[in-house]
Design an enzyme around this catalytic site. Structure first.
Site, PDB file in Angstrom:
ATOM      1  CE1 TYR A 127      63.949  43.168 129.049  1.00  3.81           C
ATOM      2  CE2 TYR A 127      64.747  42.126 127.042  1.00  3.81           C
ATOM      3  CZ  TYR A 127      64.812  43.152 127.967  1.00  3.81           C
ATOM      4  OH  TYR A 127      65.708  44.173 127.808  1.00  3.81           O
ATOM      5  CG  ASP A 163      67.572  43.531 131.618  1.00  4.39           C
ATOM      6  OD1 ASP A 163      67.403  43.856 132.821  1.00  4.39           O
ATOM      7  OD2 ASP A 163      68.444  44.057 130.902  1.00  4.39           O
ATOM      8  CD  GLU A 209      65.844  45.518 124.703  1.00  9.35           C
ATOM      9  OE1 GLU A 209      66.167  44.459 125.281  1.00  9.35           O
ATOM     10  OE2 GLU A 209      66.104  46.638 125.170  1.00  9.35           O
TER      11      GLU A 209
END
Length: 330
Positions: free
Chosen positions: A100, A118, A17
């Site tokens: 996020y 996202d 990520e």
């Protein structure tokens, strides 16, 4: 995506990520595999040398991510017993983890009911509800919509499915609406052109900065390099000597700013776009003797430049002066 019944490794989820922020899957894949081969666990990464981490990250861009990656690994290893916190709030207490990333790790690695938003999910949600507010102002509404949609059962799988839907079906251009499971409920499809969503505020023209880069080469075909200061843009990365980057038209971008006296040749100009500005560097090259160039740098053979923590803009500058410097990478 982990198969049903298989719990995703929090370290792998976090690493992927962070790397995927502002970067495509295609660009990240090789870096992700390299990091896992070099540092299989978060403890391994925590104990790695900073310079080695920056070298491994070189070319991926947004280098503050690499610095925070190392700090976060150290925090997990030293303050959390090598285990990532399993809540959004706990994750957000770690360096470099924002809303996020915390939501994604919590959902995918710990099966928490978190609203993961996202760029791909933003596109799906903006079209599904025909959200007229432009980004980034629309983010709170989008996040609220995702929170309502997220199921109690397997929220991590749902998050990944939504991201995959945006990446493969609800694409920025020519979305495959006929294949979309939300087709019957998509407001954008019924009232407008889905490609016009998400709405975006008018982009401001990026300011232009200028500077100069000096590529010195010695008789052994080595290039003079130095390390940037740890803080600020490209902090801790490797560079060739150069000037400050200025927005002034009369900025110091000429031979007057040479790092040492040498027969510098003008090699032209390179351009590089950062998030908040465009940079144009005048590149100069000189063949020099090592004597008289002592300083805080070192001489690196051209054939081993690829092993250095050189950001893309510096690779461009060196390539402008030495066209085959990174031939092996191309």
């Amino acid at each position: 995506m982990a198969s049903r019944g298989i719990v995703a490794d929090p370290y792998h989820v976090w690493l992927s990520e962070v790397m995927l922020q502002q970067t495509t899957v295609q660009a990240v894949k090789a870096y992700f595999e390299k990091f896992l081969s070099l540092w299989p666990t978060v403890e391994d990464l925590a104990h790695a040398e900073n310079e080695d981490v920056m070298k491994a990250w070189a070319g991926l861009g947004y280098y503050a991510r690499a610095r925070n990656l190392k700090k976060c690994a150290e925090a997990v290893a030293n303050s959390h017993g090598g285990r990532f916190p399993d809540t959004e709030d706990g994750l957000k207490s770690l360096p470099g983890i924002g809303d996020y990333t915390a939501a994604a790790i919590a959902a995918i690695a710990f099966n928490r009911k978190s609203a993961v938003l996202d760029g791909n999910v933003e596109r799906v949600i903006s079209r599904l509800y025909a959200i007229e507010a432009p980004l980034p102002a629309a983010k709170p509404e989008m996040r609220a919509r995702v929170a309502i949609l997220t199921p109690d059962d397997r929220p991590g799988d749902f998050a990944q499915a939504m991201m995959d839907l945006g990446a493969t079906i609800c694409t920025p251009k020519r979305p495959a609406c006929s294949l979309c499971p939300f087709r019957a409920h998509c407001r954008a499809l019924s009232v407008a052109d889905p490609e016009t969503f998400p709405r975006k505020a008018q982009k401001k023209e990026k300011p232009l900065r200028r500077g100069a880069a000096f590529v010195a080469i010695d008789a052994d075909n080595a290039v003079y390099l130095r390390k940037r200061v740890e803080t600020g843009l490209l902090g801790g990365m490797t560079e060739v000597p150069g000037t400050d980057w200025t927005s002034r038209q009369d900025g110091d971008t000429s031979l007057a700013s040479q790092p040492f006296v040498a027969p510098w040749e003008d090699c032209g100009t390179i351009s590089h776009v950062f998030t908040h500005f465009e940079l144009r560097l005048s590149v100069y090259r000189a063949n020099v003797a090592r004597a008289g160039t002592e300083g805080d740098g070192w001489w690196e053979p051209v054939h081993s430049l690829t092993a250095q923590a050189l950001p893309t803009v510096m690779k461009k500058a060196i390539t402008q002066a030495i066209p085959d410097a990174f031939k092996a990478e191309r």
